[in-house]
Design a protein around this motif. Sequence first.
Motif, PDB file in Angstrom:
ATOM      1  N   SER A 183       0.909  -1.250  -0.018  1.00 19.47           N
ATOM      2  CA  SER A 183      -0.067  -0.034   0.105  1.00 19.47           C
ATOM      3  C   SER A 183       0.745   1.139  -0.131  1.00 19.47           C
ATOM      4  O   SER A 183       0.440   2.449  -0.278  1.00 19.47           O
ATOM      5  CB  SER A 183      -0.864   0.076   1.199  1.00 19.47           C
ATOM      6  OG  SER A 183      -0.151  -0.089   2.473  1.00 19.47           O
ATOM      7  N   ARG A 184       2.118   1.325   0.614  1.00 18.01           N
ATOM      8  CA  ARG A 184       2.978   2.316   0.176  1.00 18.01           C
ATOM      9  C   ARG A 184       3.396   2.699  -1.059  1.00 18.01           C
ATOM     10  O   ARG A 184       3.451   3.954  -1.207  1.00 18.01           O
ATOM     11  CB  ARG A 184       4.422   2.042   1.317  1.00 18.01           C
ATOM     12  CG  ARG A 184       3.937   1.754   2.670  1.00 18.01           C
ATOM     13  CD  ARG A 184       5.328   1.816   3.614  1.00 18.01           C
ATOM     14  NE  ARG A 184       6.076   0.642   3.114  1.00 18.01           N
ATOM     15  CZ  ARG A 184       5.938  -0.581   3.469  1.00 18.01           C
ATOM     16  NH1 ARG A 184       5.076  -0.800   4.357  1.00 18.01           N
ATOM     17  NH2 ARG A 184       6.748  -1.416   2.961  1.00 18.01           N
ATOM     18  N   GLU A 185       3.568   1.803  -1.936  1.00 18.21           N
ATOM     19  CA  GLU A 185       3.902   2.129  -3.228  1.00 18.21           C
ATOM     20  C   GLU A 185       3.045   1.451  -4.367  1.00 18.21           C
ATOM     21  O   GLU A 185       3.463   0.422  -4.944  1.00 18.21           O
ATOM     22  CB  GLU A 185       5.445   1.606  -3.692  1.00 18.21           C
ATOM     23  CG  GLU A 185       6.451   2.522  -2.693  1.00 18.21           C
ATOM     24  CD  GLU A 185       7.915   2.390  -2.941  1.00 18.21           C
ATOM     25  OE1 GLU A 185       8.544   3.223  -3.220  1.00 18.21           O
ATOM     26  OE2 GLU A 185       8.093   0.911  -2.881  1.00 18.21           O
ATOM     27  N   PRO A 186       1.654   1.698  -4.340  1.00 18.08           N
ATOM     28  CA  PRO A 186       0.874   0.884  -5.144  1.00 18.08           C
ATOM     29  C   PRO A 186       1.076   1.061  -6.690  1.00 18.08           C
ATOM     30  O   PRO A 186       0.454   0.316  -7.474  1.00 18.08           O
ATOM     31  CB  PRO A 186      -0.512   1.514  -4.787  1.00 18.08           C
ATOM     32  CG  PRO A 186      -0.482   2.942  -4.202  1.00 18.08           C
ATOM     33  CD  PRO A 186       1.122   2.924  -3.742  1.00 18.08           C
ATOM     34  N   ILE A 238      -2.946 -13.249  -2.195  1.00 17.13           N
ATOM     35  CA  ILE A 238      -2.063 -12.303  -2.040  1.00 17.13           C
ATOM     36  C   ILE A 238      -2.382 -10.946  -2.589  1.00 17.13           C
ATOM     37  O   ILE A 238      -3.164 -10.843  -3.702  1.00 17.13           O
ATOM     38  CB  ILE A 238      -0.613 -12.786  -2.822  1.00 17.13           C
ATOM     39  CG1 ILE A 238      -0.155 -14.012  -1.965  1.00 17.13           C
ATOM     40  CG2 ILE A 238       0.465 -11.494  -2.752  1.00 17.13           C
ATOM     41  CD1 ILE A 238       1.032 -14.534  -3.039  1.00 17.13           C
ATOM     42  N   ARG A 239      -2.309  -9.877  -1.939  1.00 13.78           N
ATOM     43  CA  ARG A 239      -2.863  -8.526  -2.392  1.00 13.78           C
ATOM     44  C   ARG A 239      -2.217  -8.080  -3.538  1.00 13.78           C
ATOM     45  O   ARG A 239      -1.010  -8.202  -3.334  1.00 13.78           O
ATOM     46  CB  ARG A 239      -3.075  -7.662  -1.326  1.00 13.78           C
ATOM     47  CG  ARG A 239      -3.910  -7.858   0.045  1.00 13.78           C
ATOM     48  CD  ARG A 239      -4.270  -6.659   0.664  1.00 13.78           C
ATOM     49  NE  ARG A 239      -2.687  -6.381   1.373  1.00 13.78           N
ATOM     50  CZ  ARG A 239      -3.000  -5.132   2.111  1.00 13.78           C
ATOM     51  NH1 ARG A 239      -4.035  -4.111   2.292  1.00 13.78           N
ATOM     52  NH2 ARG A 239      -1.680  -4.604   2.579  1.00 13.78           N
ATOM     53  N   ILE A 240      -2.791  -7.527  -4.523  1.00 13.21           N
ATOM     54  CA  ILE A 240      -2.121  -6.980  -5.647  1.00 13.21           C
ATOM     55  C   ILE A 240      -2.759  -5.392  -5.739  1.00 13.21           C
ATOM     56  O   ILE A 240      -3.855  -5.330  -6.059  1.00 13.21           O
ATOM     57  CB  ILE A 240      -2.503  -7.526  -7.059  1.00 13.21           C
ATOM     58  CG1 ILE A 240      -2.041  -9.192  -6.867  1.00 13.21           C
ATOM     59  CG2 ILE A 240      -1.862  -6.985  -8.068  1.00 13.21           C
ATOM     60  CD1 ILE A 240      -2.312 -10.169  -8.041  1.00 13.21           C
ATOM     61  N   PHE A 241      -2.051  -4.451  -5.760  1.00  7.52           N
ATOM     62  CA  PHE A 241      -2.470  -3.048  -6.108  1.00  7.52           C
ATOM     63  C   PHE A 241      -1.955  -2.707  -7.374  1.00  7.52           C
ATOM     64  O   PHE A 241      -1.092  -2.835  -8.060  1.00  7.52           O
ATOM     65  CB  PHE A 241      -1.569  -2.188  -5.125  1.00  7.52           C
ATOM     66  CG  PHE A 241      -1.710  -2.363  -3.621  1.00  7.52           C
ATOM     67  CD1 PHE A 241      -2.552  -1.856  -2.845  1.00  7.52           C
ATOM     68  CD2 PHE A 241      -0.929  -3.338  -3.007  1.00  7.52           C
ATOM     69  CE1 PHE A 241      -2.621  -1.951  -1.531  1.00  7.52           C
ATOM     70  CE2 PHE A 241      -1.220  -3.831  -1.681  1.00  7.52           C
ATOM     71  CZ  PHE A 241      -2.117  -3.082  -0.915  1.00  7.52           C
ATOM     72  N   ALA A 242      -3.099  -1.906  -8.136  1.00  9.99           N
ATOM     73  CA  ALA A 242      -3.041  -1.608  -9.705  1.00  9.99           C
ATOM     74  C   ALA A 242      -3.888  -0.497  -9.542  1.00  9.99           C
ATOM     75  O   ALA A 242      -4.925  -0.136  -9.284  1.00  9.99           O
ATOM     76  CB  ALA A 242      -3.514  -2.857 -10.137  1.00  9.99           C
ATOM     77  N   THR A 243      -3.309   0.414 -10.777  1.00  5.13           N
ATOM     78  CA  THR A 243      -3.896   1.274 -11.238  1.00  5.13           C
ATOM     79  C   THR A 243      -4.366   0.894 -12.739  1.00  5.13           C
ATOM     80  O   THR A 243      -3.758   0.314 -13.673  1.00  5.13           O
ATOM     81  CB  THR A 243      -3.026   2.495 -11.417  1.00  5.13           C
ATOM     82  OG1 THR A 243      -2.795   2.951 -10.055  1.00  5.13           O
ATOM     83  CG2 THR A 243      -4.095   3.899 -12.169  1.00  5.13           C
ATOM     84  N   SER A 244      -5.851   0.992 -12.977  1.00  3.07           N
ATOM     85  CA  SER A 244      -6.334   0.388 -14.133  1.00  3.07           C
ATOM     86  C   SER A 244      -7.171   1.289 -14.861  1.00  3.07           C
ATOM     87  O   SER A 244      -7.658   2.397 -14.286  1.00  3.07           O
ATOM     88  CB  SER A 244      -7.023  -0.746 -14.008  1.00  3.07           C
ATOM     89  OG  SER A 244      -8.368  -0.506 -13.337  1.00  3.07           O
TER      90      SER A 244
END
Length: 378
Positions: A98-101, A140-146
Amino acid sequence: MDNIVGQRSALTWAVNFAVIFMVVLWTVPTFGLLVSSFRDRDQITTSGWWKSLVSSEQNIIVRSQEPEKNVKDGDLYVLEGNIFDATSGEVRAFGVNSREPMAFLPGAVAEMAKGRTMTVAENGDYRITSVEEMTGTRGIRIFATSVTPPKFTLDNYERVLFSEGIWRSFINTFTVTIPATVIPILIAAFAAYALAWMEFPGRALLVAAIVGLLVVPLQMALIPLLRLHNSIGIGKEYLGIWLAHTGFGLPLAIYLLRNYIAGLPREIIESARVDGATDFEIFRRIILPLSFPALASFAIFQFLWVWNDLLVATVFLGNTEEQLVMTGRLRELLGSRGGDWEILAASAFVSIAVPLLVFFTMQRYLVRGLLAGSVKGG
Protein backbone atom coordinates in the motif's frame (compact mmCIF):
# COMPACT_ATOMS: atom_id res chain seq x y z
CA MET A 1 -46.12 53.70 -24.79
CA ASP A 2 -45.21 50.46 -23.06
CA ASN A 3 -47.31 47.30 -22.96
CA ILE A 4 -49.49 48.17 -25.93
CA VAL A 5 -51.83 45.36 -26.92
CA GLY A 6 -50.21 43.25 -29.63
CA GLN A 7 -46.70 44.47 -28.79
CA ARG A 8 -44.19 42.02 -27.30
CA SER A 9 -42.91 42.91 -23.87
CA ALA A 10 -39.26 43.85 -23.49
CA LEU A 11 -38.97 41.26 -20.72
CA THR A 12 -39.94 38.33 -22.94
CA TRP A 13 -36.31 37.24 -23.08
CA ALA A 14 -36.18 37.09 -19.27
CA VAL A 15 -39.26 34.88 -19.15
CA ASN A 16 -37.85 32.56 -21.80
CA PHE A 17 -34.51 32.39 -20.01
CA ALA A 18 -36.21 31.58 -16.69
CA VAL A 19 -38.24 28.77 -18.29
CA ILE A 20 -35.17 27.29 -19.98
CA PHE A 21 -33.20 27.54 -16.73
CA MET A 22 -35.89 25.70 -14.77
CA VAL A 23 -36.16 22.98 -17.42
CA VAL A 24 -32.40 22.43 -17.39
CA LEU A 25 -32.28 22.59 -13.60
CA TRP A 26 -34.67 19.62 -13.33
CA THR A 27 -33.76 17.72 -16.49
CA VAL A 28 -30.00 17.45 -15.99
CA PRO A 29 -30.15 15.74 -12.54
CA THR A 30 -32.86 13.40 -13.79
CA PHE A 31 -30.80 12.45 -16.82
CA GLY A 32 -27.77 11.94 -14.58
CA LEU A 33 -29.81 9.67 -12.35
CA LEU A 34 -30.89 7.64 -15.38
CA VAL A 35 -27.31 7.26 -16.61
CA SER A 36 -26.05 6.28 -13.16
CA SER A 37 -28.70 3.61 -12.86
CA PHE A 38 -27.05 1.73 -15.76
CA ARG A 39 -23.49 1.92 -14.36
CA ASP A 40 -21.84 -0.45 -11.92
CA ARG A 41 -20.58 0.44 -8.48
CA ASP A 42 -16.92 0.87 -9.40
CA GLN A 43 -17.68 3.31 -12.20
CA ILE A 44 -20.02 5.40 -10.04
CA THR A 45 -17.46 5.72 -7.24
CA THR A 46 -14.58 6.68 -9.57
CA SER A 47 -16.21 9.10 -12.02
CA GLY A 48 -19.32 11.22 -12.51
CA TRP A 49 -22.14 10.31 -14.84
CA TRP A 50 -21.00 12.96 -17.33
CA LYS A 51 -17.86 10.80 -17.88
CA SER A 52 -19.85 7.64 -18.49
CA LEU A 53 -18.87 7.51 -22.20
CA VAL A 54 -15.12 7.74 -21.59
CA SER A 55 -12.71 5.33 -19.95
CA SER A 56 -12.12 5.88 -16.24
CA GLU A 57 -8.93 5.42 -14.25
CA GLN A 58 -9.16 3.85 -10.83
CA ASN A 59 -6.98 2.36 -8.15
CA ILE A 60 -7.97 -1.19 -7.27
CA ILE A 61 -6.90 -3.73 -4.70
CA VAL A 62 -7.54 -7.37 -5.55
CA ARG A 63 -6.41 -10.69 -4.17
CA SER A 64 -4.87 -13.47 -6.15
CA GLN A 65 -6.02 -17.05 -6.07
CA GLU A 66 -5.38 -18.96 -2.87
CA PRO A 67 -1.61 -19.58 -2.56
CA GLU A 68 -2.28 -23.27 -2.02
CA LYS A 69 -3.39 -23.46 -5.66
CA ASN A 70 0.13 -22.78 -6.91
CA VAL A 71 1.63 -25.25 -9.38
CA LYS A 72 5.25 -26.27 -9.82
CA ASP A 73 6.96 -25.03 -12.98
CA GLY A 74 10.56 -26.24 -13.07
CA ASP A 75 12.32 -25.05 -9.92
CA LEU A 76 9.61 -22.48 -9.09
CA TYR A 77 6.09 -22.56 -7.76
CA VAL A 78 3.75 -20.40 -9.86
CA LEU A 79 0.37 -18.77 -9.15
CA GLU A 80 -1.43 -17.21 -12.12
CA GLY A 81 -4.71 -15.43 -12.84
CA ASN A 82 -6.25 -12.14 -13.94
CA ILE A 83 -7.10 -9.18 -11.70
CA PHE A 84 -10.13 -8.20 -13.80
CA ASP A 85 -11.91 -11.56 -13.54
CA ALA A 86 -14.88 -11.43 -15.95
CA THR A 87 -14.45 -7.72 -16.79
CA SER A 88 -11.85 -6.06 -18.99
CA GLY A 89 -9.41 -3.22 -18.47
CA GLU A 90 -5.88 -1.95 -18.97
CA VAL A 91 -3.26 -1.86 -16.24
CA ARG A 92 -1.22 1.35 -16.06
CA ALA A 93 0.88 0.45 -13.00
CA PHE A 94 0.95 -2.02 -10.15
CA GLY A 95 2.52 -2.52 -6.74
CA VAL A 96 3.01 -5.11 -4.03
CA ASN A 97 2.20 -2.93 -0.97
CA SER A 98 0.00 0.00 0.00
CA ARG A 99 2.96 2.37 0.41
CA GLU A 100 3.88 2.14 -3.27
CA PRO A 101 0.77 0.99 -5.15
CA MET A 102 2.13 2.27 -8.50
CA ALA A 103 5.79 1.37 -8.17
CA PHE A 104 6.04 -0.85 -11.25
CA LEU A 105 5.01 -0.58 -14.87
CA PRO A 106 3.12 -3.45 -16.53
CA GLY A 107 5.43 -6.33 -17.36
CA ALA A 108 8.05 -5.40 -14.75
CA VAL A 109 9.15 -7.93 -12.15
CA ALA A 110 8.52 -6.86 -8.54
CA GLU A 111 10.53 -8.41 -5.73
CA MET A 112 8.50 -9.60 -2.73
CA ALA A 113 9.26 -11.12 0.66
CA LYS A 114 10.16 -14.81 1.05
CA GLY A 115 11.89 -14.87 -2.32
CA ARG A 116 8.72 -14.29 -4.27
CA THR A 117 8.28 -12.18 -7.40
CA MET A 118 5.23 -10.69 -9.08
CA THR A 119 4.54 -9.38 -12.54
CA VAL A 120 1.30 -7.96 -13.93
CA ALA A 121 0.66 -7.54 -17.67
CA GLU A 122 -1.35 -4.73 -19.28
CA ASN A 123 -4.37 -7.01 -19.76
CA GLY A 124 -4.43 -7.84 -16.05
CA ASP A 125 -2.72 -11.26 -16.16
CA TYR A 126 -0.56 -11.71 -13.08
CA ARG A 127 2.17 -14.24 -12.34
CA ILE A 128 3.51 -14.83 -8.84
CA THR A 129 6.54 -17.09 -8.41
CA SER A 130 8.19 -18.55 -5.33
CA VAL A 131 11.18 -20.77 -4.70
CA GLU A 132 9.22 -22.48 -1.94
CA GLU A 133 5.77 -23.99 -2.14
CA MET A 134 3.12 -21.40 -1.25
CA THR A 135 0.49 -22.26 1.34
CA GLY A 136 -2.59 -20.59 2.79
CA THR A 137 -6.17 -19.91 1.75
CA ARG A 138 -6.01 -16.12 1.65
CA GLY A 139 -4.96 -14.56 -1.64
CA ILE A 140 -1.97 -12.25 -2.02
CA ARG A 141 -2.89 -8.57 -2.36
CA ILE A 142 -2.23 -6.90 -5.70
CA PHE A 143 -2.34 -3.11 -6.03
CA ALA A 144 -3.01 -1.73 -9.50
CA THR A 145 -4.03 1.39 -11.38
CA SER A 146 -6.30 0.43 -14.25
CA VAL A 147 -8.20 2.10 -17.05
CA THR A 148 -11.68 0.64 -17.42
CA PRO A 149 -13.71 1.18 -20.62
CA PRO A 150 -17.29 2.49 -20.41
CA LYS A 151 -19.78 -0.14 -19.39
CA PHE A 152 -23.55 -0.15 -19.04
CA THR A 153 -25.56 -2.93 -17.47
CA LEU A 154 -29.13 -3.91 -16.62
CA ASP A 155 -28.01 -5.78 -13.50
CA ASN A 156 -29.03 -2.87 -11.26
CA TYR A 157 -32.64 -3.00 -12.46
CA GLU A 158 -32.66 -6.77 -12.22
CA ARG A 159 -31.57 -6.58 -8.59
CA VAL A 160 -34.03 -3.80 -7.81
CA LEU A 161 -37.07 -5.40 -9.40
CA PHE A 162 -36.45 -8.98 -8.40
CA SER A 163 -33.98 -9.08 -5.50
CA GLU A 164 -34.46 -5.95 -3.39
CA GLY A 165 -38.22 -6.10 -2.78
CA ILE A 166 -38.88 -2.98 -4.85
CA TRP A 167 -41.43 -4.72 -7.06
CA ARG A 168 -43.58 -5.58 -4.05
CA SER A 169 -43.34 -1.99 -2.83
CA PHE A 170 -44.19 -0.81 -6.35
CA ILE A 171 -47.46 -2.75 -6.24
CA ASN A 172 -48.17 -1.52 -2.69
CA THR A 173 -47.74 2.08 -3.83
CA PHE A 174 -50.22 1.57 -6.66
CA THR A 175 -52.64 -0.01 -4.16
CA VAL A 176 -52.42 3.12 -2.02
CA THR A 177 -52.27 5.78 -4.73
CA ILE A 178 -55.10 4.87 -7.11
CA PRO A 179 -57.95 4.72 -4.52
CA ALA A 180 -56.46 7.72 -2.66
CA THR A 181 -56.73 9.69 -5.91
CA VAL A 182 -60.14 8.51 -7.13
CA ILE A 183 -62.06 8.71 -3.83
CA PRO A 184 -61.40 12.44 -3.09
CA ILE A 185 -62.20 13.34 -6.70
CA LEU A 186 -65.61 11.67 -6.46
CA ILE A 187 -66.46 13.31 -3.15
CA ALA A 188 -65.04 16.72 -4.08
CA ALA A 189 -66.94 16.85 -7.39
CA PHE A 190 -70.30 16.48 -5.63
CA ALA A 191 -69.33 18.97 -2.93
CA ALA A 192 -68.00 21.51 -5.43
CA TYR A 193 -71.21 21.45 -7.47
CA ALA A 194 -73.31 21.92 -4.34
CA LEU A 195 -71.20 24.85 -3.13
CA ALA A 196 -71.22 26.48 -6.58
CA TRP A 197 -74.83 26.10 -7.78
CA MET A 198 -77.06 24.96 -4.93
CA GLU A 199 -78.56 27.41 -2.46
CA PHE A 200 -78.64 26.27 1.19
CA PRO A 201 -77.98 27.87 4.60
CA GLY A 202 -74.35 28.04 5.70
CA ARG A 203 -72.84 27.68 2.24
CA ALA A 204 -70.56 30.70 2.68
CA LEU A 205 -69.33 29.36 6.03
CA LEU A 206 -68.51 26.01 4.46
CA VAL A 207 -66.50 27.71 1.72
CA ALA A 208 -64.62 29.75 4.32
CA ALA A 209 -63.91 26.62 6.36
CA ILE A 210 -62.53 24.83 3.29
CA VAL A 211 -60.23 27.77 2.53
CA GLY A 212 -59.07 27.72 6.14
CA LEU A 213 -58.30 23.99 5.99
CA LEU A 214 -55.94 24.62 3.08
CA VAL A 215 -53.42 26.22 5.45
CA VAL A 216 -53.72 23.72 8.31
CA PRO A 217 -50.61 21.45 8.48
CA LEU A 218 -51.60 17.81 8.10
CA GLN A 219 -49.09 16.90 10.84
CA MET A 220 -51.55 18.32 13.39
CA ALA A 221 -54.10 15.63 12.54
CA LEU A 222 -51.83 12.59 12.25
CA ILE A 223 -51.92 11.30 15.82
CA PRO A 224 -55.61 12.08 16.58
CA LEU A 225 -56.65 10.51 13.28
CA LEU A 226 -54.49 7.43 13.87
CA ARG A 227 -56.04 6.97 17.31
CA LEU A 228 -59.49 7.20 15.73
CA HIS A 229 -58.55 4.60 13.12
CA ASN A 230 -57.19 2.26 15.78
CA SER A 231 -60.34 2.63 17.86
CA ILE A 232 -62.61 1.62 14.96
CA GLY A 233 -60.29 -1.16 13.75
CA ILE A 234 -58.84 0.25 10.52
CA GLY A 235 -55.42 1.25 11.83
CA LYS A 236 -52.41 0.08 9.77
CA GLU A 237 -54.69 -1.05 6.92
CA TYR A 238 -55.19 0.16 3.39
CA LEU A 239 -58.67 1.49 4.17
CA GLY A 240 -57.19 3.70 6.86
CA ILE A 241 -54.59 5.28 4.61
CA TRP A 242 -57.15 5.74 1.81
CA LEU A 243 -59.41 7.70 4.15
CA ALA A 244 -56.45 9.68 5.53
CA HIS A 245 -55.30 10.78 2.07
CA THR A 246 -58.89 11.53 1.15
CA GLY A 247 -59.32 13.79 4.17
CA PHE A 248 -56.03 15.60 3.58
CA GLY A 249 -56.72 16.08 -0.14
CA LEU A 250 -60.38 17.16 -0.01
CA PRO A 251 -59.87 20.88 0.85
CA LEU A 252 -57.71 21.53 -2.21
CA ALA A 253 -59.94 19.36 -4.41
CA ILE A 254 -63.16 21.10 -3.36
CA TYR A 255 -61.60 24.56 -3.65
CA LEU A 256 -60.17 23.88 -7.08
CA LEU A 257 -63.28 22.24 -8.50
CA ARG A 258 -65.65 24.79 -7.00
CA ASN A 259 -63.80 27.66 -8.68
CA TYR A 260 -63.97 25.89 -12.01
CA ILE A 261 -67.61 24.81 -11.75
CA ALA A 262 -68.68 28.27 -10.55
CA GLY A 263 -67.08 29.74 -13.69
CA LEU A 264 -69.19 27.66 -16.08
CA PRO A 265 -71.81 29.60 -18.08
CA ARG A 266 -74.95 30.09 -16.00
CA GLU A 267 -77.16 29.90 -19.09
CA ILE A 268 -76.38 26.22 -19.63
CA ILE A 269 -77.41 25.22 -16.12
CA GLU A 270 -80.50 27.42 -16.06
CA SER A 271 -81.61 26.04 -19.43
CA ALA A 272 -81.23 22.50 -18.13
CA ARG A 273 -83.35 23.33 -15.08
CA VAL A 274 -86.04 24.89 -17.28
CA ASP A 275 -86.09 21.64 -19.27
CA GLY A 276 -86.80 19.75 -16.03
CA ALA A 277 -83.37 18.30 -15.32
CA THR A 278 -82.60 17.47 -11.71
CA ASP A 279 -79.42 18.55 -9.96
CA PHE A 280 -78.00 15.04 -10.30
CA GLU A 281 -78.71 14.98 -14.04
CA ILE A 282 -77.15 18.42 -14.46
CA PHE A 283 -74.11 17.26 -12.51
CA ARG A 284 -73.72 14.01 -14.43
CA ARG A 285 -74.50 15.20 -17.98
CA ILE A 286 -73.20 18.79 -17.97
CA ILE A 287 -70.89 19.56 -15.05
CA LEU A 288 -68.68 16.46 -15.15
CA PRO A 289 -67.90 16.58 -18.93
CA LEU A 290 -67.16 20.32 -18.78
CA SER A 291 -65.05 19.99 -15.62
CA PHE A 292 -62.65 17.38 -16.93
CA PRO A 293 -59.66 19.81 -17.06
CA ALA A 294 -60.09 20.66 -13.38
CA LEU A 295 -60.60 17.00 -12.44
CA ALA A 296 -57.45 16.02 -14.33
CA SER A 297 -55.49 18.87 -12.76
CA PHE A 298 -56.34 17.76 -9.24
CA ALA A 299 -55.74 14.12 -10.17
CA ILE A 300 -52.16 15.03 -11.15
CA PHE A 301 -51.53 16.83 -7.86
CA GLN A 302 -53.11 14.12 -5.74
CA PHE A 303 -51.40 11.27 -7.58
CA LEU A 304 -47.94 12.86 -7.31
CA TRP A 305 -48.43 13.75 -3.66
CA VAL A 306 -49.64 10.30 -2.61
CA TRP A 307 -47.05 8.48 -4.75
CA ASN A 308 -44.17 10.45 -3.20
CA ASP A 309 -45.58 10.45 0.33
CA LEU A 310 -43.61 8.87 3.16
CA LEU A 311 -45.00 10.46 6.32
CA VAL A 312 -48.65 9.45 5.95
CA ALA A 313 -47.71 5.98 4.70
CA THR A 314 -45.41 5.43 7.69
CA VAL A 315 -48.04 6.56 10.20
CA PHE A 316 -51.14 4.91 8.78
CA LEU A 317 -49.73 1.84 7.01
CA GLY A 318 -46.57 0.82 8.82
CA ASN A 319 -43.26 -0.64 7.70
CA THR A 320 -44.00 -4.34 7.35
CA GLU A 321 -42.53 -6.11 4.32
CA GLU A 322 -46.03 -6.75 2.91
CA GLN A 323 -47.12 -3.08 3.19
CA LEU A 324 -43.95 -1.05 2.61
CA VAL A 325 -44.40 1.56 -0.13
CA MET A 326 -41.77 2.81 -2.58
CA THR A 327 -40.61 5.79 -0.52
CA GLY A 328 -40.30 3.56 2.53
CA ARG A 329 -38.33 0.99 0.54
CA LEU A 330 -35.93 3.66 -0.74
CA ARG A 331 -35.46 4.85 2.83
CA GLU A 332 -34.58 1.29 3.86
CA LEU A 333 -32.10 0.97 1.00
CA LEU A 334 -30.54 4.33 1.83
CA GLY A 335 -30.22 3.37 5.49
CA SER A 336 -28.74 -0.09 5.01
CA ARG A 337 -26.93 0.38 1.68
CA GLY A 338 -25.66 3.92 1.74
CA GLY A 339 -22.72 2.95 -0.46
CA ASP A 340 -24.69 1.09 -3.14
CA TRP A 341 -25.36 4.15 -5.26
CA GLU A 342 -26.12 2.06 -8.33
CA ILE A 343 -28.99 0.36 -6.48
CA LEU A 344 -30.29 3.66 -5.14
CA ALA A 345 -30.16 5.26 -8.61
CA ALA A 346 -32.07 2.39 -10.21
CA SER A 347 -34.59 2.35 -7.36
CA ALA A 348 -35.15 6.08 -7.56
CA PHE A 349 -35.71 6.00 -11.31
CA VAL A 350 -38.17 3.13 -10.99
CA SER A 351 -39.97 5.25 -8.40
CA ILE A 352 -40.19 8.43 -10.51
CA ALA A 353 -41.00 6.69 -13.80
CA VAL A 354 -44.72 6.43 -13.08
CA PRO A 355 -45.19 10.05 -11.85
CA LEU A 356 -43.34 11.31 -14.92
CA LEU A 357 -45.60 9.24 -17.17
CA VAL A 358 -48.73 10.55 -15.44
CA PHE A 359 -47.53 14.16 -15.58
CA PHE A 360 -46.57 14.18 -19.26
CA THR A 361 -49.75 12.35 -20.20
CA MET A 362 -52.06 14.86 -18.49
CA GLN A 363 -49.97 18.04 -18.47
CA ARG A 364 -52.16 19.76 -21.06
CA TYR A 365 -54.98 19.82 -18.52
CA LEU A 366 -52.82 21.16 -15.70
CA VAL A 367 -52.69 24.84 -16.68
CA ARG A 368 -56.36 24.88 -17.71
CA GLY A 369 -57.30 23.45 -14.33
CA LEU A 370 -55.08 25.84 -12.36
CA LEU A 371 -56.57 28.84 -14.17
CA ALA A 372 -60.07 27.57 -13.48
CA GLY A 373 -62.46 30.23 -12.31
CA SER A 374 -60.25 33.19 -13.23
CA VAL A 375 -62.88 34.35 -15.74
CA LYS A 376 -66.50 33.98 -14.72
CA GLY A 377 -69.29 33.34 -17.14
CA GLY A 378 -71.75 36.15 -17.69
